[in-house]
Motif scaffolding. Sequence first.
Motif, PDB file in Angstrom:
ATOM      1  N   ALA A  20       0.813  -1.339   0.054  1.00  0.00           N
ATOM      2  CA  ALA A  20       0.068   0.130  -0.075  1.00  0.00           C
ATOM      3  C   ALA A  20       0.884   1.305  -0.070  1.00  0.00           C
ATOM      4  O   ALA A  20       1.833   1.353   0.622  1.00  0.00           O
ATOM      5  CB  ALA A  20      -0.826  -0.122   1.253  1.00  0.00           C
ATOM      6  N   ILE A  91      -6.891  -2.599  -5.036  1.00  0.00           N
ATOM      7  CA  ILE A  91      -6.360  -3.589  -3.829  1.00  0.00           C
ATOM      8  C   ILE A  91      -5.132  -4.004  -4.457  1.00  0.00           C
ATOM      9  O   ILE A  91      -4.073  -4.182  -3.923  1.00  0.00           O
ATOM     10  CB  ILE A  91      -7.442  -4.593  -3.591  1.00  0.00           C
ATOM     11  CG1 ILE A  91      -8.465  -4.050  -2.578  1.00  0.00           C
ATOM     12  CG2 ILE A  91      -6.501  -5.688  -2.394  1.00  0.00           C
ATOM     13  CD1 ILE A  91      -9.560  -4.739  -2.052  1.00  0.00           C
ATOM     14  N   ARG A  97      -6.711  -0.281   0.658  1.00  0.00           N
ATOM     15  CA  ARG A  97      -6.485  -1.351   1.796  1.00  0.00           C
ATOM     16  C   ARG A  97      -7.545  -1.200   2.837  1.00  0.00           C
ATOM     17  O   ARG A  97      -7.903  -0.392   3.567  1.00  0.00           O
ATOM     18  CB  ARG A  97      -5.104  -1.004   2.557  1.00  0.00           C
ATOM     19  CG  ARG A  97      -3.849  -1.789   2.026  1.00  0.00           C
ATOM     20  CD  ARG A  97      -4.122  -3.253   2.001  1.00  0.00           C
ATOM     21  NE  ARG A  97      -2.742  -3.711   1.236  1.00  0.00           N
ATOM     22  CZ  ARG A  97      -2.498  -3.658  -0.320  1.00  0.00           C
ATOM     23  NH1 ARG A  97      -3.293  -3.134  -0.879  1.00  0.00           N
ATOM     24  NH2 ARG A  97      -1.409  -4.302  -0.644  1.00  0.00           N
TER      25      ARG A  97
END
Length: 97
Positions: A20, A91, A97
């Motif tokens: 992320a 994602i 996330r």
Amino acid sequence: MTALKATDGTAGHGPHVADAGPDSEAIDWLSAYRTEARRRVLRWTCECRPVVYYLVTAAGRGYVERTGLGETRVQTSRLRYVEVADLWERILLGQAR
């Protein structure tokens, strides 16, 4: 846009999720409150990672499910197919996330 369909490959060998980024979107994860009698897992991420994501369709809607070692199973809210396909891509790219 292409229709959602079952993934190729074998169980456990899906794509790896990118890390992320600092500006990644926070997903509102909900407790897994029900499992539909006729749900279909279309795609999944690689089970070699501690957290696994599943793209699921059921009852005319789609959602993403997340599970992992020592982690409670959680799900997104039910979404239209185009919305859940977009979320799945974000994602995988580390944008959510």
